[in-house]
Design a protein around this motif. Structure first.
Motif, PDB file in Angstrom:
ATOM      1  N   LEU A 138      -8.189  -8.397 -39.365  1.00 32.08           N
ATOM      2  CA  LEU A 138      -7.917  -8.811 -40.728  1.00 32.08           C
ATOM      3  C   LEU A 138      -6.502  -9.400 -40.769  1.00 32.08           C
ATOM      4  O   LEU A 138      -5.648  -9.009 -39.966  1.00 32.08           O
ATOM      5  N   PRO A 139      -6.239 -10.310 -41.690  1.00 32.78           N
ATOM      6  CA  PRO A 139      -4.885 -10.864 -41.783  1.00 32.78           C
ATOM      7  C   PRO A 139      -3.897  -9.788 -42.226  1.00 32.78           C
ATOM      8  O   PRO A 139      -4.249  -8.895 -42.999  1.00 32.78           O
ATOM      9  N   LYS A 140      -2.687  -9.849 -41.714  1.00 27.52           N
ATOM     10  CA  LYS A 140      -1.674  -8.894 -42.119  1.00 27.52           C
ATOM     11  C   LYS A 140      -1.490  -8.937 -43.637  1.00 27.52           C
ATOM     12  O   LYS A 140      -1.534  -9.998 -44.238  1.00 27.52           O
ATOM     13  N   GLY A 141      -1.295  -7.769 -44.231  1.00 29.93           N
ATOM     14  CA  GLY A 141      -1.169  -7.700 -45.681  1.00 29.93           C
ATOM     15  C   GLY A 141      -2.505  -7.621 -46.373  1.00 29.93           C
ATOM     16  O   GLY A 141      -2.592  -7.824 -47.588  1.00 29.93           O
ATOM     17  N   TYR A 142      -3.566  -7.328 -45.625  1.00 27.09           N
ATOM     18  CA  TYR A 142      -4.907  -7.256 -46.207  1.00 27.09           C
ATOM     19  C   TYR A 142      -4.966  -6.193 -47.300  1.00 27.09           C
ATOM     20  O   TYR A 142      -4.205  -5.228 -47.299  1.00 27.09           O
ATOM     21  N   THR A 143      -5.902  -6.373 -48.212  1.00 27.83           N
ATOM     22  CA  THR A 143      -6.088  -5.413 -49.297  1.00 27.83           C
ATOM     23  C   THR A 143      -7.136  -4.372 -48.903  1.00 27.83           C
ATOM     24  O   THR A 143      -7.938  -4.603 -47.993  1.00 27.83           O
ATOM     25  N   PRO A 144      -7.160  -3.215 -49.579  1.00 27.35           N
ATOM     26  CA  PRO A 144      -8.205  -2.221 -49.317  1.00 27.35           C
ATOM     27  C   PRO A 144      -9.604  -2.794 -49.494  1.00 27.35           C
ATOM     28  O   PRO A 144     -10.548  -2.364 -48.829  1.00 27.35           O
ATOM     29  N   TRP A 145      -9.759  -3.785 -50.386  1.00 24.91           N
ATOM     30  CA  TRP A 145     -11.071  -4.397 -50.572  1.00 24.91           C
ATOM     31  C   TRP A 145     -11.510  -5.104 -49.292  1.00 24.91           C
ATOM     32  O   TRP A 145     -12.695  -5.100 -48.932  1.00 24.91           O
ATOM     33  N   SER A 164      -0.354 -13.061 -33.906  1.00 27.14           N
ATOM     34  CA  SER A 164       0.413 -11.914 -34.397  1.00 27.14           C
ATOM     35  C   SER A 164       0.239 -11.664 -35.887  1.00 27.14           C
ATOM     36  O   SER A 164       0.575 -10.590 -36.384  1.00 27.14           O
ATOM     37  N   ASP A 165      -0.278 -12.673 -36.618  1.00 26.33           N
ATOM     38  CA  ASP A 165      -0.471 -12.475 -38.065  1.00 26.33           C
ATOM     39  C   ASP A 165      -1.837 -11.876 -38.390  1.00 26.33           C
ATOM     40  O   ASP A 165      -2.247 -11.837 -39.546  1.00 26.33           O
ATOM     41  N   GLU A 166      -2.535 -11.386 -37.375  1.00 27.81           N
ATOM     42  CA  GLU A 166      -3.799 -10.672 -37.567  1.00 27.81           C
ATOM     43  C   GLU A 166      -3.654  -9.259 -37.032  1.00 27.81           C
ATOM     44  O   GLU A 166      -3.052  -9.046 -35.974  1.00 27.81           O
ATOM     45  N   GLU A 167      -4.200  -8.299 -37.753  1.00 28.31           N
ATOM     46  CA  GLU A 167      -4.202  -6.920 -37.289  1.00 28.31           C
ATOM     47  C   GLU A 167      -5.571  -6.590 -36.696  1.00 28.31           C
ATOM     48  O   GLU A 167      -6.608  -6.901 -37.290  1.00 28.31           O
ATOM     49  N   ILE A 168      -5.559  -5.963 -35.540  1.00 25.88           N
ATOM     50  CA  ILE A 168      -6.800  -5.592 -34.857  1.00 25.88           C
ATOM     51  C   ILE A 168      -7.265  -4.258 -35.438  1.00 25.88           C
ATOM     52  O   ILE A 168      -6.614  -3.228 -35.248  1.00 25.88           O
ATOM     53  N   ILE A 169      -8.371  -4.284 -36.148  1.00 30.26           N
ATOM     54  CA  ILE A 169      -8.810  -3.109 -36.909  1.00 30.26           C
ATOM     55  C   ILE A 169      -9.737  -2.200 -36.110  1.00 30.26           C
ATOM     56  O   ILE A 169      -9.544  -0.990 -36.044  1.00 30.26           O
ATOM     57  N   VAL A 170     -10.753  -2.783 -35.484  1.00 28.85           N
ATOM     58  CA  VAL A 170     -11.762  -1.946 -34.834  1.00 28.85           C
ATOM     59  C   VAL A 170     -12.407  -2.687 -33.662  1.00 28.85           C
ATOM     60  O   VAL A 170     -12.407  -3.920 -33.614  1.00 28.85           O
ATOM     61  N   GLY A 171     -12.920  -1.916 -32.726  1.00 28.51           N
ATOM     62  CA  GLY A 171     -13.657  -2.476 -31.597  1.00 28.51           C
ATOM     63  C   GLY A 171     -15.037  -1.847 -31.527  1.00 28.51           C
ATOM     64  O   GLY A 171     -15.187  -0.634 -31.742  1.00 28.51           O
ATOM     65  N   ILE A 172     -16.041  -2.662 -31.251  1.00 31.20           N
ATOM     66  CA  ILE A 172     -17.426  -2.183 -31.141  1.00 31.20           C
ATOM     67  C   ILE A 172     -17.934  -2.506 -29.745  1.00 31.20           C
ATOM     68  O   ILE A 172     -18.039  -3.674 -29.363  1.00 31.20           O
ATOM     69  N   GLY A 173     -18.219  -1.480 -28.964  1.00 26.33           N
ATOM     70  CA  GLY A 173     -18.765  -1.671 -27.627  1.00 26.33           C
ATOM     71  C   GLY A 173     -20.268  -1.849 -27.685  1.00 26.33           C
ATOM     72  O   GLY A 173     -20.962  -1.129 -28.404  1.00 26.33           O
ATOM     73  N   LEU A 174     -20.768  -2.812 -26.917  1.00 29.24           N
ATOM     74  CA  LEU A 174     -22.200  -3.112 -26.911  1.00 29.24           C
ATOM     75  C   LEU A 174     -22.750  -3.099 -25.488  1.00 29.24           C
ATOM     76  O   LEU A 174     -22.032  -3.387 -24.523  1.00 29.24           O
ATOM     77  N   GLY A 175     -24.032  -2.792 -25.371  1.00 26.73           N
ATOM     78  CA  GLY A 175     -24.689  -2.791 -24.068  1.00 26.73           C
ATOM     79  C   GLY A 175     -26.048  -2.129 -24.188  1.00 26.73           C
ATOM     80  O   GLY A 175     -26.620  -2.048 -25.281  1.00 26.73           O
ATOM     81  N   PHE A 176     -26.524  -1.639 -23.061  1.00 26.06           N
ATOM     82  CA  PHE A 176     -27.828  -0.980 -23.032  1.00 26.06           C
ATOM     83  C   PHE A 176     -27.640   0.445 -22.510  1.00 26.06           C
ATOM     84  O   PHE A 176     -27.016   0.661 -21.472  1.00 26.06           O
ATOM     85  N   GLU A 177     -28.135   1.401 -23.256  1.00 29.00           N
ATOM     86  CA  GLU A 177     -27.913   2.812 -22.950  1.00 29.00           C
ATOM     87  C   GLU A 177     -28.404   3.202 -21.561  1.00 29.00           C
ATOM     88  O   GLU A 177     -29.520   2.868 -21.168  1.00 29.00           O
ATOM     89  N   ASP A 178     -27.550   3.906 -20.833  1.00 27.27           N
ATOM     90  CA  ASP A 178     -27.952   4.534 -19.581  1.00 27.27           C
ATOM     91  C   ASP A 178     -28.587   5.870 -19.948  1.00 27.27           C
ATOM     92  O   ASP A 178     -27.893   6.836 -20.265  1.00 27.27           O
ATOM     93  N   GLU A 179     -29.899   5.921 -19.906  1.00 31.08           N
ATOM     94  CA  GLU A 179     -30.610   7.105 -20.374  1.00 31.08           C
ATOM     95  C   GLU A 179     -30.450   8.297 -19.441  1.00 31.08           C
ATOM     96  O   GLU A 179     -30.816   9.423 -19.794  1.00 31.08           O
ATOM     97  N   GLN A 180     -29.901   8.063 -18.242  1.00 33.16           N
ATOM     98  CA  GLN A 180     -29.685   9.160 -17.302  1.00 33.16           C
ATOM     99  C   GLN A 180     -28.308   9.806 -17.474  1.00 33.16           C
ATOM    100  O   GLN A 180     -28.059  10.879 -16.935  1.00 33.16           O
ATOM    101  N   ALA A 181     -27.425   9.149 -18.218  1.00 30.68           N
ATOM    102  CA  ALA A 181     -26.061   9.654 -18.388  1.00 30.68           C
ATOM    103  C   ALA A 181     -26.034  10.838 -19.345  1.00 30.68           C
ATOM    104  O   ALA A 181     -26.509  10.742 -20.481  1.00 30.68           O
ATOM    105  N   GLN A 182     -25.445  11.940 -18.898  1.00 26.83           N
ATOM    106  CA  GLN A 182     -25.399  13.155 -19.703  1.00 26.83           C
ATOM    107  C   GLN A 182     -24.613  12.947 -20.996  1.00 26.83           C
ATOM    108  O   GLN A 182     -24.934  13.539 -22.030  1.00 26.83           O
ATOM    109  N   VAL A 183     -23.573  12.101 -20.957  1.00 27.15           N
ATOM    110  CA  VAL A 183     -22.743  11.900 -22.162  1.00 27.15           C
ATOM    111  C   VAL A 183     -23.544  11.297 -23.307  1.00 27.15           C
ATOM    112  O   VAL A 183     -23.147  11.419 -24.472  1.00 27.15           O
ATOM    113  N   ASN A 184     -24.645  10.652 -22.993  1.00 29.55           N
ATOM    114  CA  ASN A 184     -25.464  10.054 -24.047  1.00 29.55           C
ATOM    115  C   ASN A 184     -26.370  11.066 -24.728  1.00 29.55           C
ATOM    116  O   ASN A 184     -27.143  10.704 -25.621  1.00 29.55           O
ATOM    117  N   ARG A 185     -26.254  12.321 -24.319  1.00 29.82           N
ATOM    118  CA  ARG A 185     -27.027  13.383 -24.975  1.00 29.82           C
ATOM    119  C   ARG A 185     -26.200  14.105 -26.042  1.00 29.82           C
ATOM    120  O   ARG A 185     -26.683  15.039 -26.684  1.00 29.82           O
TER     121      ARG A 185
END
Length: 217
Positions: free
Chosen positions: A129-136, A180-201
């Motif tokens: 979002l641009p620096k100085g963004y509003t709550p809206w 620099s006049d933009e603030e990095i708000i959030v990151g969304i990781g994307l991919g395909f679930e490893d169904e064998q990984a314990q952390v995904n439980r």
């Protein structure tokens, strides 16, 4: 897949497979996300997607900083759990206490390893979002983010929203040419679930609807 199904199916995936994501498909999903409501049609957000060599460069640099114990400095700083409401702290504690049952006594080490590798995400969507963004504008970005999550879920792509993606903004600005006049708000990781990984439980519970809802007629 209906919207209701997408909402119920989506969950945070903490380890993805090495399967790649089609960039054209991602572009289509971002276009769909743009249908989110926006205050007076202001559309303040910018979207940066890291894949391939760029994402690997970000991953490697973040790992190196983490190893040295470098202090994080996200544009939106995290808040101590002690400053959250009593109910929020209770919800966080219940979630944390349930993790050892899934991952064992070394659960913190396991989660830390996944976080340092950015969960092996095959694409990361960074929203600014641009620096100085509003709550809206922050509300707008939340709606935009949810649209991304649901649109990708409908296409069979899994996701996770995590602080670890944005904790070193200096790396992101350099690799993704974020001004620099933009603030990095959030990151969304994307991919395909490893169904064998314990952390995904790992799962999380939501509060009873009655405890958060009031309907007055």
């Amino acid at each position: 897949m209906e919207v209701k199904q997408a909402i119920q199916k989506r969950h945070s995936v903490r380890h993805f497979t090495d399967q790649k994501i089609d960039s054209k498909q991602l572009k289509e999903m971002i276009g769909i996300a743009q249908k989110a409501p926006s205050w007076v049609n202001s559309q303040p957000q910018k979207v940066y997607v890291a894949q391939g060599e760029t994402l690997e460069a970000i991953r490697k640099q973040q790992q190196e900083l983490a190893i040295t114990g470098a202090k994080t400095n996200s544009d939106i700083p995290p808040m101590s759990r002690k400053r959250w409401s009593e109910q929020a702290q209770k919800n966080m504690a219940e979630w944390s206490h349930g993790i050892p049952a899934v991952l064992g006594d070394n659960w913190q080490e396991t989660l830390g390893k996944e976080a340092s590798q950015l969960y092996n995400a095959q694409a990361v969507v960074y929203l600014t979002l641009p620096k100085g963004y509003t709550p809206w504008s922050l509300f707008d970005l939340g709606a935009f983010s949810q649209n991304i999550l649901l649109a990708t879920t409908e296409q069979g792509i899994d996701s996770i929203v995590a602080y670890n993606f944005v904790k070193y903004p200096q790396i992101l600005r350099e690799e993704l040419n974020i001004p620099s006049d933009e603030e990095i708000i959030v990151g969304i990781g994307l991919g395909f679930e490893d169904e064998q990984a314990q952390v995904n439980r790992i799962t999380s519970k939501r509060m009873d609807t009655e405890s958060i809802l009031k309907i007055k007629k």
